[in-house]
Design a protein around this motif. Structure first.
Motif, mmCIF file in Angstrom:
data_model
loop_
_atom_site.group_PDB
_atom_site.id
_atom_site.type_symbol
_atom_site.label_atom_id
_atom_site.label_comp_id
_atom_site.label_asym_id
_atom_site.label_seq_id
_atom_site.Cartn_x
_atom_site.Cartn_y
_atom_site.Cartn_z
ATOM 1 N N UNK A 35 -9.641 -36.535 18.706
ATOM 2 C CA UNK A 35 -10.461 -35.979 17.624
ATOM 3 C C UNK A 35 -9.622 -35.892 16.353
ATOM 4 N N UNK A 36 -10.088 -36.571 15.324
ATOM 5 C CA UNK A 36 -9.394 -36.568 14.037
ATOM 6 C C UNK A 36 -10.072 -35.534 13.137
ATOM 7 N N UNK A 37 -9.315 -34.519 12.746
ATOM 8 C CA UNK A 37 -9.853 -33.411 11.956
ATOM 9 C C UNK A 37 -9.338 -33.527 10.519
ATOM 10 N N UNK A 93 -19.862 -34.399 4.098
ATOM 11 C CA UNK A 93 -19.825 -35.520 5.043
ATOM 12 C C UNK A 93 -18.394 -35.855 5.449
ATOM 13 N N UNK A 94 -17.495 -35.843 4.492
ATOM 14 C CA UNK A 94 -16.108 -36.227 4.777
ATOM 15 C C UNK A 94 -15.351 -35.171 5.565
ATOM 16 N N UNK A 95 -15.834 -33.928 5.560
ATOM 17 C CA UNK A 95 -15.161 -32.851 6.297
ATOM 18 C C UNK A 95 -15.432 -32.910 7.806
ATOM 19 N N UNK A 96 -16.382 -33.734 8.222
ATOM 20 C CA UNK A 96 -16.759 -33.767 9.633
ATOM 21 C C UNK A 96 -15.653 -34.383 10.493
ATOM 22 N N UNK A 97 -15.462 -33.779 11.645
ATOM 23 C CA UNK A 97 -14.475 -34.280 12.592
ATOM 24 C C UNK A 97 -14.951 -35.587 13.218
ATOM 25 N N UNK A 98 -14.054 -36.529 13.397
ATOM 26 C CA UNK A 98 -14.384 -37.816 13.999
ATOM 27 C C UNK A 98 -13.713 -37.896 15.362
ATOM 28 N N UNK A 99 -14.512 -38.053 16.415
ATOM 29 C CA UNK A 99 -13.980 -38.133 17.771
ATOM 30 C C UNK A 99 -14.122 -39.549 18.305
ATOM 31 N N UNK A 100 -13.017 -40.102 18.762
ATOM 32 C CA UNK A 100 -13.015 -41.424 19.387
ATOM 33 C C UNK A 100 -12.800 -41.216 20.874
ATOM 34 N N UNK A 101 -13.846 -41.382 21.690
ATOM 35 C CA UNK A 101 -13.720 -41.111 23.118
ATOM 36 C C UNK A 101 -12.842 -42.134 23.829
ATOM 37 N N UNK A 102 -12.051 -41.655 24.791
ATOM 38 C CA UNK A 102 -11.240 -42.549 25.598
ATOM 39 C C UNK A 102 -12.111 -43.300 26.598
#
Length: 227
Positions: A35-37, A93-102
């Motif tokens: 998760x990129x915060x 919009x830019x403040x949202x956390x981006x999660x890249x699932x494994x």
């Protein structure tokens, strides 16, 4: 029959003699969701409010009034409102956390989350509202096809100064967020960090996705499994 019994006894004693046992417990794979915060940027919330009243040629006005045509006056206020909304929508919009699932390699797995702090530069609010008005004097000649708005000079000056002060306060707050001591303190709260540079604040998500590949998701996964 006795021969087979001896074979079974010998086979069963091998683990006891060698200290080796067969591990029947299935291996549980650890899959890491990264998760990129993003560094949270504030929104600009001040609303420019200028109160006025419709101009009437039959009414006497004192010398502390200013006058402007209604259409450009409303257009100025709407342009300021739209600029603030567009700016804030991009920030939100830019403040949202981006999660890249494994991606699991087996059917027997558990998921863990690794949070990465994304250092970036928060933008300042630079839009400057413009309200064109002129002093109302006895020599003013009204156009019958135009609707006018009269505003007290104190009201318009106070509104513009309040907006200016709010913008300066906001931008000073942004400067604090962008300073190194603040970002260094934020890094300590996460498992790792990365730094991105974007031309537009709403390009943050795309920049994170591109950077995530170089950042090494597989290495992160191996490190967690190894621990």
């Amino acid at each position: 029959m006795t021969k087979y019994k001896h074979i079974l006894i010998v086979v069963s004693l091998i683990p006891m003699l060698t200290g080796c046992w067969w591990d029947v417990t299935p291996r549980i794979e650890t899959v890491v969701d990264v998760s990129y915060v993003p560094q949270e940027c504030p929104t600009f919330t001040h609303t420019l409010k200028i109160d006025g009243s419709k101009y009437k040629s039959s009414k006497e006005y004192n010398q502390t009034m200013v006058i402007t045509a209604l259409d450009p006056f409303l257009e100025s206020l709407e342009r300021n409102k739209l600029a603030r909304q567009t700016f804030n929508d991009g920030i939100t919009k830019s403040n949202k956390m981006l999660t890249i699932p494994g991606i699991p390699e087996t059917s027997n797995f558990v998921r863990v989350e690794k949070r990465i702090f994304v250092e970036r530069v928060c933008p300042k609010y630079t839009f400057k509202p413009q309200v064109k008005a002129r002093k109302l004097t006895p020599k003013f000649s009204a156009d019958n096809n135009v609707t006018y708005v009269v505003i007290t000079l104190d009201n318009i000056v106070l509104a513009m100064e309040r907006h200016k002060l709010s913008k300066e306060t906001y931008n000073e707050h942004v400067e604090v967020i962008n300073k190194l001591p603040f970002t260094e303190a934020m890094k300590l709260k996460f498992h790792g960090y990365m730094k991105i540079s974007v031309d537009k604040i709403n390009d943050t998500a795309d920049a994170i996705k591109a950077k995530a590949v170089d950042f090494g998701k597989d290495k992160v996964k191996e490190a967690v499994i190894g621990n």
